[in-house]
Scaffold this active site. Structure first.
Site, PDB file in Angstrom:
ATOM      1  N   LYS A 270      -7.878 -18.218  13.804  1.00  0.00           N
ATOM      2  CA  LYS A 270      -6.912 -18.275  14.902  1.00  0.00           C
ATOM      3  C   LYS A 270      -6.163 -19.600  14.876  1.00  0.00           C
ATOM      4  CE  LYS A 270      -6.423 -18.068  19.932  1.00  0.00           C
ATOM      5  NZ  LYS A 270      -7.035 -17.692  21.216  1.00  0.00           N
TER       6      LYS A 270
ATOM      7  N   HIS B  85      -2.285  18.887 -12.703  1.00  0.00           N
ATOM      8  CA  HIS B  85      -1.900  18.965 -11.291  1.00  0.00           C
ATOM      9  C   HIS B  85      -3.073  19.400 -10.413  1.00  0.00           C
ATOM     10  CE1 HIS B  85       2.096  18.236 -12.727  1.00  0.00           C
ATOM     11  NE2 HIS B  85       2.104  19.353 -13.436  1.00  0.00           N
TER      12      HIS B  85
END
Length: 533
Positions: free
Chosen positions: A145, A299
């Site tokens: 922070k 595929h």
């Protein structure tokens, strides 16, 4: 939010408290060489002293002893005040001065190995709870922070770059850009840590007594689906593009090193989005078989699948199933690939191959195919399947359903022969991995025709037959869901199949069974279906 890179801040005091001590001594030596005061706790302080470094104990800084078996040592105003106060803020400066709080300019922390503890078979519940880190995440968040003034280091892999940056600056200081990067990593670390804890505890229905082991998943009932879905995976690889060039894409990994996401690429071009999807499809299907198996995927659908006594035999059978579609495909193999198999596979243009291992001789055979991607994979446990829908996500258990010969229900007057039965089991395992509606024709551990992703089951039966290049007479057929009418079954029989495996459960089952008897088909019901959308 953009962060400018111009402001550097000196590091005069660093607090080090790590579980993973990889590279710790070298990094601490670099800090000490720049005159940084080192503060540490427990085992970290001991490791630094053994390396000959001067270290101040955390209790000297706080004026308060470590207590409660180490549960309370860094949770103190003289730690968090030293991290959180804003340098240059008059009120903050006055407050810390009045309480004798010293600035801490860098925190080097990594957290208790909660996930490793949770993964231990039979770990005691109390031991698991004790490995929930409190002080570490609190320091990480405080330092992150206040990144404008404090550097937070949570990854040993960052040590070399930080040492290099400090040496380049001729002193212990880091740029604002670096502190910002470290802060973002830090918050990602605590987020992943909290998610791991929450997910683990969410899977335990009732809290055992502290000394009681947490039952392994294999010995307990299936856990409930999570009350909150938490997905927190770091970026593993940026991809060139997604399914199409105009789509961005990336791979994220759980960090286990297992499965396709954790695979090791041995050679070839960068893996693409479509490569990864197809590799996962063929690898998962290959794991269905105990004997050597080779799966060729196009595929995400298998265009050739086969088992054999060797990888070479399985590959030759899989390729023979549909050599046209196999061109440019992706291959999954459930055994180490040897030189003999590699020499044969190398004759075909293949995009990628996934296997548990490639022998040195096999790699030599593939070396000339510089674009061919070779990927070594370690099996991963099956996990719930997650799919995206607009506004949310769907989650379901992995499809682990399997049937044995003894579990099949013969519904026709003629039972399948022993040879047909083996082929039916094989076809059923393949069919599970074919897009619905799915029909698979097979014989003797080899697919002969695959009808995938059709809107009508009759069309799937006909399309699979049309695709076949091998004789269909004497094959068996698998259907991923029931035949709603006799017409699909009649199409299968017309193609040359002599036996059928399907879930059953249609209101027209009697009509379908009657058609099978009329056509002299042996048919078995599994009682489960394998829709795959």
């Amino acid at each position: 939010m953009s962060v400018s890179t111009g402001t550097t801040k000196p590091i005069r005091r660093a607090l080090l408290s790590v579980t993973d001590k990889t590279g710790l001594v070298e990094f601490a030596n670099a800090l000490a060489g720049f005159g940084v005061e080192l503060i540490s706790t427990g085992g970290t302080a001991r490791a630094l002293r053994e390396a000959g470094l001067a270290v101040k104990d955390i209790s000297e800084l706080t004026g308060f002893p470590e207590m409660l078996d180490g549960r309370v040592k860094t949770l103190h105003p003289r730690v968090h005040g030293g991290l959180l106060y804003i340098r240059g803020n008059a009120e903050h400066e006055a407050a810390v001065a009045s309480h004798g709080i010293l600035p801490i300019d860098m925190v080097v922390v990594n957290l208790y190995a909660f996930e490793k503890t949770a993964a231990q078979p039979g770990v005691a519940f109390g031991h698991l709870i004790e490995n929930i880190d409190i002080g570490g995440p609190s320091m990480v968040r405080s330092a992150a922070k206040n990144f404008e003034d404090v550097a937070i280091v949570t990854r040993p892999t960052d040590y070399p770059d930080l040492i290099h940056e400090m040496k380049s600056a001729n002193g212990a200081s880091l740029t604002r850009e670096t502190r910002w990067r470290l802060a973002k990593q830090a918050f990602a670390t605590t987020a992943a840590y909290d998610s791991a804890i929450a997910n683990t505890l969410d899977s335990i229905a009732t809290a055992p007594k502290p000394i009681e082991p947490i039952a392994p998943k294999s010995q307990s009932a299936a856990p409930e689906l999570p009350s909150t879905l938490r997905i927190n995976m770091p970026l593993a690889q940026s991809l060139r593009y997604g399914e199409n060039p105009h789509q961005r894409a990336a791979l994220y990994s759980d960090g286990s090193g297992l499965g396709i996401a954790g695979a090791t690429q041995l050679q070839g071009k960068e893996l693409s989005f479509n490569n990864l999807v197809d590799l996962d499809a063929c690898w998962e299907l290959a794991q269905e078989f105990d004997e050597p198996a080779v799966i060729i995927v196009k595929h995400t659908n298998p265009c050739g699948a086969a088992t054999g006594h060797t990888v070479l035999e399985a590959y030759q059978k899989a390729l023979a199933s549909d050599p046209v579609s196999a061109f440019g495909g992706v291959i999954g193999i459930n055994r180490p690939v040897d030189a003999e198999a590699a020499a044969e596979i190398a004759k075909l243009f293949v995009e990628a191959i996934a296997a548990p291992q490639f022998t040195p001789e096999a790699r030599e055979r593939f070396a000339a195919k510089k674009n061919l991607r070779l990927v070594e994979v370690r099996p991963a446990p099956l996990r719930p399947v997650v799919k995206h829908v607009s506004g949310g996500l769907l989650i379901q258990d992995a499809d682990t359903g399997r049937v044995t010969e003894d579990e099949l229900k013969v519904v026709t007057w003629r039972p399948p022969s022993a040879e047909e039965l083996r082929s039916l089991i094989f076809a059923w395992r393949v069919c599970k991995h074919v897009k619905s509606n799915a029909i698979v024709y097979a014989r003797d551990g080899q697919t002969v025709g695959v009808g995938a992703g059709q809107m009508s089951r009759v069309d799937a039966a006909r399309f699979g037959a049309q695709k076949a290049v091998l004789p269909l007479k004497g094959t068996v057929a698998a259907s991923d869901a029931f035949f709603p009418f006799p017409d699909g079954l009649e199409a299968v029989a017309a193609a040359g199949a002599t036996a059928v495996i399907q879930p059953g459960g249609s209101v027209k089952d009697d009509d379908v069974i009657g058609a099978a008897d009329r056509l002299d088909l042996a048919m078995v019901f599994t009682g489960i279906r394998h829709f795959r959308h």
